[in-house]
Write a protein that holds these residues in place. Structure first.
Motif, PDB file in Angstrom:
ATOM      1  N   TYR A 191       0.865  -1.274  -0.276  1.00  0.00           N
ATOM      2  CA  TYR A 191       0.027   0.138  -0.053  1.00  0.00           C
ATOM      3  C   TYR A 191       0.876   1.322  -0.045  1.00  0.00           C
ATOM      4  CZ  TYR A 191      -2.472   3.901   1.274  1.00  0.00           C
ATOM      5  OH  TYR A 191      -2.876   5.309   1.241  1.00  0.00           O
TER       6      TYR A 191
ATOM      7  N   GLY B  24      -6.634   5.401  -0.653  1.00  0.00           N
ATOM      8  CA  GLY B  24      -6.671   4.121  -0.631  1.00  0.00           C
ATOM      9  C   GLY B  24      -6.731   3.549   0.788  1.00  0.00           C
TER      10      GLY B  24
ATOM     11  N   SER C 263      -8.711  -3.357  -1.906  1.00  0.00           N
ATOM     12  CA  SER C 263      -9.194  -2.070  -1.352  1.00  0.00           C
ATOM     13  C   SER C 263      -9.449  -1.092  -2.692  1.00  0.00           C
ATOM     14  CB  SER C 263      -8.168  -1.623  -0.447  1.00  0.00           C
ATOM     15  OG  SER C 263      -6.839  -1.365  -1.015  1.00  0.00           O
ATOM     16  N   GLY C 264      -8.691  -1.301  -3.785  1.00  0.00           N
ATOM     17  CA  GLY C 264      -8.826  -0.541  -4.799  1.00  0.00           C
ATOM     18  C   GLY C 264     -10.101  -0.697  -5.287  1.00  0.00           C
TER      19      GLY C 264
ATOM     20  N   MET D 111     -12.542   0.966  -3.295  1.00  0.00           N
ATOM     21  CA  MET D 111     -12.586   2.366  -3.612  1.00  0.00           C
ATOM     22  C   MET D 111     -13.306   2.998  -4.730  1.00  0.00           C
ATOM     23  SD  MET D 111      -9.044   4.918  -3.241  1.00  0.00           S
ATOM     24  CE  MET D 111      -8.149   3.909  -4.366  1.00  0.00           C
TER      25      MET D 111
ATOM     26  N   SER E 142      -8.575   5.145  -9.469  1.00  0.00           N
ATOM     27  CA  SER E 142      -9.017   4.197  -8.590  1.00  0.00           C
ATOM     28  C   SER E 142      -8.707   2.886  -9.473  1.00  0.00           C
ATOM     29  CB  SER E 142     -10.193   4.189  -8.239  1.00  0.00           C
ATOM     30  OG  SER E 142     -10.621   5.296  -7.140  1.00  0.00           O
TER      31      SER E 142
ATOM     32  N   THR F 232      -5.947  -0.165  -8.592  1.00  0.00           N
ATOM     33  CA  THR F 232      -6.334  -1.536  -8.590  1.00  0.00           C
ATOM     34  C   THR F 232      -5.434  -2.610  -9.342  1.00  0.00           C
ATOM     35  OG1 THR F 232      -8.431  -0.984  -7.851  1.00  0.00           O
ATOM     36  CG2 THR F 232      -8.105  -3.451  -8.814  1.00  0.00           C
TER      37      THR F 232
END
Length: 265
Positions: free
Chosen positions: A80, A92, A149-150, A153, A177, A181
């Protein structure tokens, strides 16, 4: 010393997750910066704790579910922070750091204390190939958690219709975004491929066969195939946006099945 470092890491990740969520909600740059600092400090403290554990146990801290969980968390935070730096977005973190914190919470409180104590290695675990297999798998899974998480988002931005400059919840643009990802998957995919390769070599060394179609091997292969499909659909079919966001989330949903069937307990 080990416990202190791991405890500091745990609370740093808690603070980081809260700061990133607050940054997402209110858009205060200083709060987002605080999330980055807390994440970095958590990564450092976790690294120190893992190194100390490895020194005291006499082997790499990758041979039990508890140790793998900690390295899994380490992989999430590392990937991250790398993507945050490269992509120039902190939003993110509101999705990635809670995943890391929840996994850390599972490791601290759901795994029995007896399983958290360093254990002597069984003969089958005294292999460099095991260390390579577990290490690459932890980084791959960490990257896939960040990809999830992407995807979250992206879907949040699409659902709320809020992106930078629209007021309220502050989210990056949908194309950003989407790229976030993609780059997380692209980072993790080679490590997942190495994890399967080194795992097969380890199995041959330990048990005399490269592949046995047990639960862990089968679900690791399924995970690899899902992300192979992700990259294929994006590169060949030109898929973008919602379909690949959903696929990144579904792909990570498969990871716990493999993760919870580790051979080394």
């Amino acid at each position: 010393m080990i416990l202190a470092g791991l405890t500091i890491a745990y609370f740093c990740l808690l603070v980081a997750g809260i700061a990133y969520i607050a940054h997402l909600l209110w858009g205060r740059r200083i709060i987002g910066y605080g999330g980055t600092v807390a994440s970095f400090l958590g990564l450092v403290a976790l690294s120190v704790g893992l190194i100390r554990r490895g020194i005291e146990s006499g082997h790499w801290p990758l041979t039990s579910t508890y140790e793998f969980s900690l390295v899994f968390v380490w992989g999430i935070v590392l990937v991250y922070l790398l993507l945050e730096r490269v992509m120039g977005t902190r939003e993110g973190g509101a999705f990635a750091l809670p995943i890391a914190f929840l996994l850390y919470t599972y490791a601290r409180f759901a795994i029995p204390d007896s399983a958290q104590a360093p254990q002597p290695l069984l003969p089958a675990l005294r292999s460099l190939w095991l260390q390579l297999h577990a290490g690459t798998a932890a980084i791959a899974y960490g990257a896939f958690a960040v990809a999830c998480s992407g995807g979250l988002m992206y879907l949040t931005g699409e659902f709320t219709g809020r992106q930078r400059g629209t007021g309220g919840v502050v989210l990056p643009s949908l194309p950003l975004s989407d790229r976030f990802t993609y780059w997380a998957v692209a980072f993790g995919y080679p490590f997942m491929s190495l994890a399967i390769l080194t795992g097969a070599i380890w199995a041959q060394v330990a048990w005399g066969r490269y592949w046995g179609w047990d639960i862990k091997e089968t679900w690791a292969l399924i995970t690899w195939l899902i992300y192979t499909l992700f990259l294929h659909l994006r590169a060949i079919r030109g898929w973008r946006g919602r379909p690949v966001a959903v696929l990144s989330i579904l792909g990570f949903a498969v990871v716990p099945v493999s993760y919870t069937h580790l051979r080394a307990h």
